[in-house]
Design a protein around this motif. Structure first.
Motif, PDB file in Angstrom:
ATOM      1  N   PRO A  44       0.823  -1.215   0.000  1.00 19.89           N
ATOM      2  CA  PRO A  44       0.000   0.000   0.000  1.00 19.89           C
ATOM      3  C   PRO A  44       0.855   1.261   0.000  1.00 19.89           C
ATOM      4  O   PRO A  44       1.885   1.329   0.667  1.00 19.89           O
ATOM      5  CB  PRO A  44      -0.806  -0.125   1.302  1.00 19.89           C
ATOM      6  CG  PRO A  44       0.037  -1.009   2.184  1.00 19.89           C
ATOM      7  CD  PRO A  44       0.724  -1.967   1.264  1.00 19.89           C
ATOM      8  N   LEU A  45       0.429   2.245  -0.751  1.00 14.14           N
ATOM      9  CA  LEU A  45       1.066   3.553  -0.752  1.00 14.14           C
ATOM     10  C   LEU A  45       0.284   4.474   0.179  1.00 14.14           C
ATOM     11  O   LEU A  45      -0.817   4.138   0.623  1.00 14.14           O
ATOM     12  CB  LEU A  45       1.077   4.111  -2.173  1.00 14.14           C
ATOM     13  CG  LEU A  45       1.995   3.376  -3.152  1.00 14.14           C
ATOM     14  CD1 LEU A  45       1.759   3.882  -4.578  1.00 14.14           C
ATOM     15  CD2 LEU A  45       3.449   3.538  -2.772  1.00 14.14           C
ATOM     16  N   PRO A  46       0.845   5.645   0.516  1.00 16.41           N
ATOM     17  CA  PRO A  46       0.115   6.568   1.404  1.00 16.41           C
ATOM     18  C   PRO A  46      -1.303   6.825   0.894  1.00 16.41           C
ATOM     19  O   PRO A  46      -1.530   6.991  -0.303  1.00 16.41           O
ATOM     20  CB  PRO A  46       0.973   7.840   1.352  1.00 16.41           C
ATOM     21  CG  PRO A  46       2.353   7.341   1.078  1.00 16.41           C
ATOM     22  CD  PRO A  46       2.181   6.159   0.169  1.00 16.41           C
ATOM     23  N   ARG A  47      -2.252   6.854   1.827  1.00 16.21           N
ATOM     24  CA  ARG A  47      -3.663   6.974   1.449  1.00 16.21           C
ATOM     25  C   ARG A  47      -4.011   8.376   0.955  1.00 16.21           C
ATOM     26  O   ARG A  47      -4.919   8.555   0.169  1.00 16.21           O
ATOM     27  CB  ARG A  47      -4.550   6.639   2.660  1.00 16.21           C
ATOM     28  CG  ARG A  47      -4.493   5.179   3.075  1.00 16.21           C
ATOM     29  CD  ARG A  47      -5.365   4.913   4.285  1.00 16.21           C
ATOM     30  NE  ARG A  47      -4.856   5.568   5.493  1.00 16.21           N
ATOM     31  CZ  ARG A  47      -5.408   6.611   6.061  1.00 16.21           C
ATOM     32  NH1 ARG A  47      -6.497   7.152   5.542  1.00 16.21           N
ATOM     33  NH2 ARG A  47      -4.891   7.152   7.149  1.00 16.21           N
ATOM     34  N   TYR A  70      -3.111  21.784   6.485  1.00 13.73           N
ATOM     35  CA  TYR A  70      -2.390  21.259   5.324  1.00 13.73           C
ATOM     36  C   TYR A  70      -0.933  21.711   5.356  1.00 13.73           C
ATOM     37  O   TYR A  70      -0.607  22.750   5.946  1.00 13.73           O
ATOM     38  CB  TYR A  70      -3.033  21.715   4.010  1.00 13.73           C
ATOM     39  CG  TYR A  70      -4.361  21.054   3.730  1.00 13.73           C
ATOM     40  CD1 TYR A  70      -4.461  19.959   2.885  1.00 13.73           C
ATOM     41  CD2 TYR A  70      -5.525  21.524   4.337  1.00 13.73           C
ATOM     42  CE1 TYR A  70      -5.681  19.351   2.628  1.00 13.73           C
ATOM     43  CE2 TYR A  70      -6.754  20.921   4.098  1.00 13.73           C
ATOM     44  CZ  TYR A  70      -6.817  19.836   3.242  1.00 13.73           C
ATOM     45  OH  TYR A  70      -8.026  19.233   3.006  1.00 13.73           O
ATOM     46  N   LEU A  71      -0.076  20.930   4.723  1.00 12.40           N
ATOM     47  CA  LEU A  71       1.330  21.285   4.594  1.00 12.40           C
ATOM     48  C   LEU A  71       1.666  21.405   3.114  1.00 12.40           C
ATOM     49  O   LEU A  71       1.333  20.523   2.323  1.00 12.40           O
ATOM     50  CB  LEU A  71       2.226  20.207   5.228  1.00 12.40           C
ATOM     51  CG  LEU A  71       3.734  20.429   5.062  1.00 12.40           C
ATOM     52  CD1 LEU A  71       4.197  21.581   5.946  1.00 12.40           C
ATOM     53  CD2 LEU A  71       4.512  19.155   5.411  1.00 12.40           C
ATOM     54  N   PRO A  80      -2.706  16.902   3.600  1.00 12.94           N
ATOM     55  CA  PRO A  80      -3.220  17.103   4.957  1.00 12.94           C
ATOM     56  C   PRO A  80      -2.184  16.703   5.989  1.00 12.94           C
ATOM     57  O   PRO A  80      -1.390  15.786   5.772  1.00 12.94           O
ATOM     58  CB  PRO A  80      -4.459  16.206   5.006  1.00 12.94           C
ATOM     59  CG  PRO A  80      -4.244  15.193   3.937  1.00 12.94           C
ATOM     60  CD  PRO A  80      -3.455  15.865   2.869  1.00 12.94           C
ATOM     61  N   LEU A  81      -2.169  17.386   7.109  1.00 13.57           N
ATOM     62  CA  LEU A  81      -1.192  17.086   8.156  1.00 13.57           C
ATOM     63  C   LEU A  81      -1.321  15.654   8.657  1.00 13.57           C
ATOM     64  O   LEU A  81      -0.343  15.062   9.118  1.00 13.57           O
ATOM     65  CB  LEU A  81      -1.358  18.066   9.325  1.00 13.57           C
ATOM     66  CG  LEU A  81      -0.988  19.527   9.008  1.00 13.57           C
ATOM     67  CD1 LEU A  81      -1.319  20.411  10.208  1.00 13.57           C
ATOM     68  CD2 LEU A  81       0.478  19.632   8.646  1.00 13.57           C
ATOM     69  N   THR A  82      -2.515  15.077   8.559  1.00 18.38           N
ATOM     70  CA  THR A  82      -2.697  13.696   8.997  1.00 18.38           C
ATOM     71  C   THR A  82      -1.953  12.708   8.115  1.00 18.38           C
ATOM     72  O   THR A  82      -1.834  11.535   8.464  1.00 18.38           O
ATOM     73  CB  THR A  82      -4.187  13.331   8.991  1.00 18.38           C
ATOM     74  OG1 THR A  82      -4.747  13.655   7.701  1.00 18.38           O
ATOM     75  CG2 THR A  82      -4.938  14.090  10.067  1.00 18.38           C
ATOM     76  N   ALA A  83      -1.432  13.148   6.961  1.00 22.10           N
ATOM     77  CA  ALA A  83      -0.697  12.258   6.059  1.00 22.10           C
ATOM     78  C   ALA A  83       0.757  12.122   6.458  1.00 22.10           C
ATOM     79  O   ALA A  83       1.470  11.288   5.915  1.00 22.10           O
ATOM     80  CB  ALA A  83      -0.773  12.785   4.624  1.00 22.10           C
TER      81      ALA A  83
END
Length: 366
Positions: A44-47, A70-71, A80-83
């Motif tokens: 899996p790659l980053p969502r 966001y960054l 998004p910062l959650t990434a």
């Protein structure tokens, strides 16, 4: 990468260099396990998909929300910062996300080396290495972002025609073939780079084998990791790697000869290279079974015929539940007369620590 038969002059280089680092190979159980994983699909790659300013505006994201949540990872590209979930000591953003962001700005650039490796699913190493893209001869390459490396090549158009497109979220994102990607990594790792030396530390083991320089060890780590991402069960073809024009035959033969697709982390690669000359028959991912026939665990490395098993213990082994599991593994192996050696990062820190570890392994081997 392929498993083609090695022929011609490359064969002679392969045969000449392989004995310098007696290799290991994955256990038969692990090879079957890899085949099953391959059926399940790619790693899996980053969502989270990077988004351009225009896309955020169309989605109704205000400037205040963009600032707070966001960054900016490239000019006009945000995540998004959650990434931001990466183990890198030098970056906040996963390498695959940075590659996707660059593709949004420059869709004609061709990912290679560690940039392509990140998209292919390499789960370590890529976060601390430069992310390389191939561009046309006339393209501007001045002042790229610190994590990027733009390389001009007259082969750009030809390589684009044979490129892979492994990212379903970005089907237009082009990556060089696996062999070209690995060769580019190896070439980069053999070029002096103080920044990479500082971010990616490995011991110098040339006192064990003359070719085990830090550059060579990093190259084998990269090869192991790429083979893992590709769900390979055996090292790829030396011939195919040499044909890419990225690396010479002796280097290709040496790196692939020392590659073991069973290495599931970069310290496991260092451990294997540090002890592989001590006895023949070394295997990776050696299964350990309970009395009822179910799988208990797999030793990172071992000599099954000698009953010697090596486990690399990362930080997660400090957890109580993991310690309980490790105790069960130890009891099971000792029940059959086996010997267990647990290895930590400190045992692989430098040449003196490695030599002390080799003494422990020699004693266990008898």
């Amino acid at each position: 990468m392929g498993d083609d038969t090695v022929t011609g002059d490359v064969t002679h280089a392969h045969a000449r260099l392989l004995p310098l680092v007696p290799g290991s190979e994955p256990s038969d159980w692990y090879r079957a396990h890899v085949v099953r994983r391959a059926r399940d699909g790619s790693p899996p790659l980053p969502r989270h998909r990077p988004m351009t300013t225009a896309e955020l505006d169309a989605a109704g994201v205000t400037r205040a929300q963009r600032r707070d949540h966001y960054l900016r990872v490239d000019v006009g590209v945000y995540v998004p910062l959650t990434a931001l979930d990466t183990g890198s000591v030098s970056r906040q953003t996963p390498a695959a996300t940075l590659v996707r962001a660059h593709h949004l700005r420059y869709p004609a650039h061709l990912a290679t080396g560690f940039a392509a490796g990140a998209v292919l699913g390499m789960c370590y190493l890529v976060d601390d290495a430069p992310l390389e893209f191939l561009v046309t001869r006339g393209a501007g390459c001045a002042n790229p972002a610190p994590h990027l490396l733009l390389t001009r090549t007259r082969r750009h158009d030809r390589l684009i025609r044979t490129a892979d497109h492994p990212d379903p979220a970005f089907p237009t994102l082009a990556c060089t073939t696996a062999g070209h990607t690995l060769g580019t990594m190896i070439r980069m790792l053999h070029s002096p780079s103080p920044a990479l030396d500082a971010a990616w530390r490995v011991p110098d083991l040339q006192h064990i084998q003359p070719q085990l320089s830090p550059a060579f060890i990093r190259s084998v780590q990269a090869s192991d990791c790429l083979h893992q991402a590709l769900r390979s069960t055996r090292p790829g073809s030396v011939t195919n790697l040499v044909r890419t024009g990225t690396v010479d035959a002796p280097t290709a033969a040496a790196v692939l000869g020392a590659t073991d697709p069973g290495a599931e982390s970069s310290p496991e690669t260092v451990l294997r290279l540090a002890v592989s000359d001590l006895a023949p028959g070394l295997r990776s991912q050696v299964p350990v079974w309970r009395d009822n026939g179910s799988l208990l665990t797999a030793a990172d490395l071992g000599w099954p015929g000698r009953g010697v098993h090596l486990f690399y213990d990362g930080e997660h082994h400090l957890r109580r539940t993991q310690r309980d599991h490790d105790s069960e593994v130890l009891a099971r192996l000792q029940q059959d007369g086996g010997r267990v050696l647990r290895v930590t990062a400190g045992n692989l820190r430098d040449a003196d620590s490695v030599e002390a570890l080799r003494g422990r392994v020699r004693d266990a081997l008898g």
